[in-house]
Design an enzyme around this catalytic site. Structure first.
Site, mmCIF file in Angstrom:
data_model
loop_
_atom_site.group_PDB
_atom_site.id
_atom_site.type_symbol
_atom_site.label_atom_id
_atom_site.label_comp_id
_atom_site.label_asym_id
_atom_site.label_seq_id
_atom_site.Cartn_x
_atom_site.Cartn_y
_atom_site.Cartn_z
ATOM 1 C CE LYS A 1 0.679 1.297 4.377
ATOM 2 N NZ LYS A 1 1.194 2.770 4.805
ATOM 3 C CG ASP B 1 -0.534 -0.170 8.227
ATOM 4 O OD1 ASP B 1 -1.792 0.626 8.770
ATOM 5 O OD2 ASP B 1 0.450 0.139 8.178
#
Length: 309
Positions: free
Chosen positions: A11, A136
Site C-alpha cells: 500500500k 494495517d
C-alpha cells in the site's frame, strides 16, 4: 484442498494526519490508503503437524518473531486447528519501507488459513481478528482505496482509484523504524496533553485535507485534483533522519511528477505521473542509485487468491 497461493499487495498512503494519542499509547490517526500492484506471494501447504517458513529474502527473520508465524499461531489457537502448515514467502515488497509489507503478508495468511481450513469466516470477521496483531492488516485484507481512522484498523471503503494511473515507487537504501518515527513526531509536535500543536509551521505544508480528499476520490476527480488534498505529517520527521527522501522527491518533481510524497512512516517516496515517457526516464535515473525502484499502478484489490487446489 491442500495448497493455496495468495498475492499480498503493498500500500501507499495518500494521506496521514495525527489527531493525538490514546491512553494506551496508540496514535489517533486519519489516513487514506491505496493498494498497489507491487506484491508479495505466499504459498501455504497443509501438513500433518508442525510449522515451517521459507523466505526468498535471506535478510528477513523466519523464526517466531515473523508476523507470518504470529498469524498462524493466532488462528491455530483460536480456531483449534490440529494440522500444521508449510509456508513459502516470495518477498518483493521492500522491508521497513512504509508500504505495509509485513501487514500484507499477515493479511494473506488470515485469508489463506480461513480458506484452506474451511473456517467459514467472512471479510468482516477476518478484519476483526486481524486487529489483535496490527493496525494495517485490516486494510491489507480489504484492499482498494480506504479511509482508515482511530488506531488505523477501522476502515471506510472509498471509490476505487483509476487503475490506469502511473505510479513510481522508490525506497532509499536505508530503512526507517516506525516506532522511532512516531516517537520523534511526539517529541516534535505534541504538547504535554498529547494534543498536536497545529500552529507549528513545520506541519503546514504536510497536513492533508482528508475531508476534501475523500470527497475528490468518491466523486471520481482526476489525479491532478486529488493530489491537492494529499499530505503526510510524518514526512517532516522522517526526512530529518533520511536525507535521500528530499533527493528522490526532487528527481521525481524535476522529471514531471504530478505529485511526489512519502508513504507511511517512510522512507519510501512515490510519485504520480501522467507522462509515461517521463515516468520511465525517471525510473531509470532512480534505479541507478536505488535498487528498490518500481513502476506500478493502483489496485482495487488487497489479498487475492491465485491458486487453490
Amino acid at each position: 484442498m491442500k495448497t493455496i497461493k495468495l498475492r499480498a499487495r503493498a500500500k501507499i498512503n495518500l494521506s496521514i494526519n495525527i489527531n493525538g494519542v490514546f491512553e494506551d499509547g496508540y496514535h489517533d490517526v486519519e489516513m487514506v490508503m491505496q493498494s498497489i500492484d507491487l506484491s508479495d506471494y505466499i504459498l501455504i501447504r497443509k501438513k500433518s503437524s508442525g510449522y515451517k517458513l521459507t523466505i526468498s529474502n535471506s535478510n528477513l527473520i523466519s523464526d517466531k518473531r515473523n508476523i507470518i508465524y504470529k498469524t498462524w499461531q493466532y488462528m491455530k489457537e483460536k480456531y483449534k486447528i490440529e494440522e500444521g502448515i508449510e509456508v513459502f514467502l516470495e518477498k518483493n515488497i521492500p522491508i521497513a519501507a512504509g508500504m505495509a509489507g509485513g501487514s500484507a503478508d499477515s493479511a494473506a495468511m488470515f485469508v489463506g488459513i480461513n480458506k484452506l481450513f474451511d473456517l467459514g469466516l467472512d471479510e468482516k470477521e477476518l478484519i476483526e481478528d486481524s486487529k489483535a496483531l496490527g493496525s494495517d492488516i485490516a486494510f491489507c485484507i480489504s484492499g482498494g482505496t480506504s479511509l482508515a481512522y482511530g488506531k488505523g484498523a477501522d476502515i471506510q471503503k472509498l471509490k476505487a482509484l483509476n487503475e490506469d494511473i502511473n505510479i513510481l515507487v522508490c525506497k532509499p537504501n536505508q530503512s526507517a523504524s516506525t516506532r522511532k518515527i512516531y516517537s520523534k513526531f511526539d517529541r516534535m509536535f505534541l504538547d504535554e496533553k498529547n494534543k498536536i500543536l497545529l500552529s507549528d509551521n513545520r506541519l503546514m505544508n504536510y497536513t492533508p485535507n482528508n475531508e476534501r480528499l475523500v470527497e475528490f476520490i468518491n466523486n471520481g476527480k482526476c489525479i491532478s485534483d486529488i493530489v491537492k488534498a494529499m499530505g503526510n505529517v510524518l514526512e517532516p520527521v522522517t526526512r530529518t533522519l533520511c536525507s535521500d527522501i528530499d533527493i528522490i522527491k526532487k528527481i521525481m518533481d524535476d522529471s514531471g511528477a504530478i505529485k511526489s510524497m512519502m508513504s507511511g512512516s517512510g522512507p519510501t517516496v512515490f510519485g504520480f505521473f501522467s507522462d509515461n515517457k517521463a515516468l520511465k526516464k525517471c525510473s531509470k535515473i532512480l534505479r541507478n542509485e536505488y535498487i528498490n525502484t518500481y513502476v506500478t499502478r493502483p489496485s482495487s484489490k488487497g489479498v487475492e487468491i491465485c491458486v487453490f487446489n
